[in-house]
Scaffold this motif. Structure first.
Motif, PDB file in Angstrom:
ATOM      1  N   PRO A  38      -7.824  59.584  18.264  1.00 34.77           N
ATOM      2  CA  PRO A  38      -7.107  59.587  19.551  1.00 34.77           C
ATOM      3  C   PRO A  38      -8.063  59.546  20.736  1.00 34.77           C
ATOM      4  N   ASN A  39      -7.685  58.778  21.735  1.00 34.19           N
ATOM      5  CA  ASN A  39      -8.413  58.665  23.001  1.00 34.19           C
ATOM      6  C   ASN A  39      -9.832  58.142  22.858  1.00 34.19           C
ATOM      7  N   SER A  40     -10.127  57.428  21.770  1.00 36.78           N
ATOM      8  CA  SER A  40     -11.491  56.927  21.634  1.00 36.78           C
ATOM      9  C   SER A  40     -11.573  55.518  21.075  1.00 36.78           C
ATOM     10  N   SER A  41     -10.566  55.054  20.405  1.00 31.32           N
ATOM     11  CA  SER A  41     -10.509  53.766  19.708  1.00 31.32           C
ATOM     12  C   SER A  41     -11.543  53.640  18.591  1.00 31.32           C
ATOM     13  N   GLN A  42     -12.166  54.738  18.204  1.00 26.69           N
ATOM     14  CA  GLN A  42     -13.124  54.708  17.102  1.00 26.69           C
ATOM     15  C   GLN A  42     -12.370  54.715  15.778  1.00 26.69           C
ATOM     16  N   PRO A  43     -12.608  53.712  14.935  1.00 24.52           N
ATOM     17  CA  PRO A  43     -11.923  53.703  13.640  1.00 24.52           C
ATOM     18  C   PRO A  43     -12.632  54.614  12.636  1.00 24.52           C
ATOM     19  N   ILE A  44     -11.843  55.221  11.793  1.00 22.25           N
ATOM     20  CA  ILE A  44     -12.336  55.944  10.626  1.00 22.25           C
ATOM     21  C   ILE A  44     -11.824  55.154   9.434  1.00 22.25           C
ATOM     22  N   ILE A  45     -12.725  54.720   8.578  1.00 17.33           N
ATOM     23  CA  ILE A  45     -12.363  53.906   7.423  1.00 17.33           C
ATOM     24  C   ILE A  45     -12.756  54.676   6.172  1.00 17.33           C
ATOM     25  N   LEU A  46     -11.765  54.980   5.348  1.00 17.51           N
ATOM     26  CA  LEU A  46     -11.993  55.785   4.153  1.00 17.51           C
ATOM     27  C   LEU A  46     -11.637  55.003   2.908  1.00 17.51           C
ATOM     28  N   PHE A 104       3.306  44.431  20.390  1.00 22.12           N
ATOM     29  CA  PHE A 104       2.961  45.717  20.976  1.00 22.12           C
ATOM     30  C   PHE A 104       1.546  46.057  20.537  1.00 22.12           C
ATOM     31  N   CYS A 105       0.912  46.915  21.285  1.00 26.54           N
ATOM     32  CA  CYS A 105      -0.463  47.304  20.996  1.00 26.54           C
ATOM     33  C   CYS A 105      -0.470  48.707  20.391  1.00 26.54           C
ATOM     34  N   LEU A 106      -1.272  48.890  19.363  1.00 25.13           N
ATOM     35  CA  LEU A 106      -1.396  50.216  18.765  1.00 25.13           C
ATOM     36  C   LEU A 106      -2.211  51.117  19.685  1.00 25.13           C
ATOM     37  N   PRO A 107      -1.722  52.298  19.959  1.00 30.62           N
ATOM     38  CA  PRO A 107      -2.495  53.229  20.790  1.00 30.62           C
ATOM     39  C   PRO A 107      -3.827  53.567  20.118  1.00 30.62           C
ATOM     40  N   ASP A 108      -4.822  53.827  20.916  1.00 33.21           N
ATOM     41  CA  ASP A 108      -6.144  54.240  20.431  1.00 33.21           C
ATOM     42  C   ASP A 108      -6.841  53.164  19.608  1.00 33.21           C
ATOM     43  N   SER A 109      -6.372  51.942  19.688  1.00 35.01           N
ATOM     44  CA  SER A 109      -6.963  50.853  18.915  1.00 35.01           C
ATOM     45  C   SER A 109      -6.862  49.583  19.747  1.00 35.01           C
ATOM     46  N   ALA A 110      -7.656  48.620  19.417  1.00 40.77           N
ATOM     47  CA  ALA A 110      -7.575  47.331  20.097  1.00 40.77           C
ATOM     48  C   ALA A 110      -6.667  46.374  19.328  1.00 40.77           C
ATOM     49  N   THR A 111      -5.907  46.899  18.390  1.00 45.80           N
ATOM     50  CA  THR A 111      -5.068  46.075  17.536  1.00 45.80           C
ATOM     51  C   THR A 111      -3.743  45.759  18.209  1.00 45.80           C
ATOM     52  N   ASN A 112      -3.483  44.477  18.363  1.00 46.22           N
ATOM     53  CA  ASN A 112      -2.212  44.006  18.901  1.00 46.22           C
ATOM     54  C   ASN A 112      -1.390  43.493  17.729  1.00 46.22           C
ATOM     55  N   ILE A 113      -0.205  44.040  17.558  1.00 45.57           N
ATOM     56  CA  ILE A 113       0.676  43.626  16.474  1.00 45.57           C
ATOM     57  C   ILE A 113       1.643  42.586  17.028  1.00 45.57           C
ATOM     58  N   VAL A 114       1.721  41.439  16.371  1.00 46.33           N
ATOM     59  CA  VAL A 114       2.636  40.364  16.765  1.00 46.33           C
ATOM     60  C   VAL A 114       3.512  40.052  15.560  1.00 46.33           C
ATOM     61  N   ILE A 115       4.806  40.256  15.732  1.00 51.86           N
ATOM     62  CA  ILE A 115       5.761  40.043  14.643  1.00 51.86           C
ATOM     63  C   ILE A 115       6.645  38.853  14.991  1.00 51.86           C
ATOM     64  N   LEU A 116       6.765  37.953  14.038  1.00 50.86           N
ATOM     65  CA  LEU A 116       7.642  36.789  14.202  1.00 50.86           C
ATOM     66  C   LEU A 116       8.884  36.989  13.347  1.00 50.86           C
ATOM     67  N   ARG A 117      10.025  36.694  13.921  1.00 47.42           N
ATOM     68  CA  ARG A 117      11.294  36.848  13.196  1.00 47.42           C
ATOM     69  C   ARG A 117      11.297  36.022  11.907  1.00 47.42           C
ATOM     70  N   GLN A 118      10.725  34.832  11.964  1.00 47.53           N
ATOM     71  CA  GLN A 118      10.756  33.941  10.812  1.00 47.53           C
ATOM     72  C   GLN A 118       9.852  34.427   9.672  1.00 47.53           C
ATOM     73  N   SER A 119       8.688  34.959   9.994  1.00 43.31           N
ATOM     74  CA  SER A 119       7.733  35.318   8.942  1.00 43.31           C
ATOM     75  C   SER A 119       7.859  36.758   8.459  1.00 43.31           C
TER      76      SER A 119
END
Length: 140
Positions: A38-46, A104-119
């Motif tokens: 939170p509040n850092s955009s630092q990913p933790i990958i486990l 929409f954009c995920l909070p605390d991340s630079a990830t933008n989620i784009v959803i298409l109705r068709q796919s």
């Protein structure tokens, strides 16, 4: 209620309230879980090979909290060859283009989620329903 977890990652030890995490990404093929501090955009990958105890703690949290959807705002969607578990109550804005791209954009991340109705019709509908039920507004 807090769900504190002690995790060692890249030479640092963190004590993290997992209840403050807004999204988790899991890659089932290589058993990797990613979340952003939170509040850092630092990913933790486990992964189980690198840190089995921390991986298991987060996996247990996901099963107890998100899979049971105790707050009613968590959704799971498949996106970009990953499964995302997202606490929609932490999303502060949604956009829908004329061509139907819902984003929409995920909070605390630079990830933008784009959803298409068709796919991804199921995720598209679930997000649209969440928006309508929560905000009273609808997107085209």
């Amino acid at each position: 209620m807090a769900y504190w977890s002690k995790i060692t990652y890249e030479k640092s030890t963190y004590i993290i309230d997992l209840d403050t995490i807004s999204a988790f990404s899991s890659e089932l093929d290589n058993k990797r879980i990613t979340f952003w501090l939170p509040n850092s955009s630092q990913p933790i990958i486990l992964n189980p090979q690198g840190n089995y105890e921390a991986y298991k703690q987060v996996l247990d949290y996901l099963k107890k909290t998100i899979d049971r959807n105790s707050r009613g705002s968590w959704i799971k969607i498949n996106y970009d060859r990953k499964e995302f578990a997202i606490d929609m109550s932490r999303i502060s804005s949604f956009a829908c283009e004329q061509n139907g791209r819902l984003s929409f954009c995920l909070p605390d991340s630079a990830t933008n989620i784009v959803i298409l109705r068709q796919s991804n019709p199921d995720a598209y509908q679930e997000i649209q329903e969440y928006i309508k039920n929560t905000t009273g507004q609808s997107l085209p």
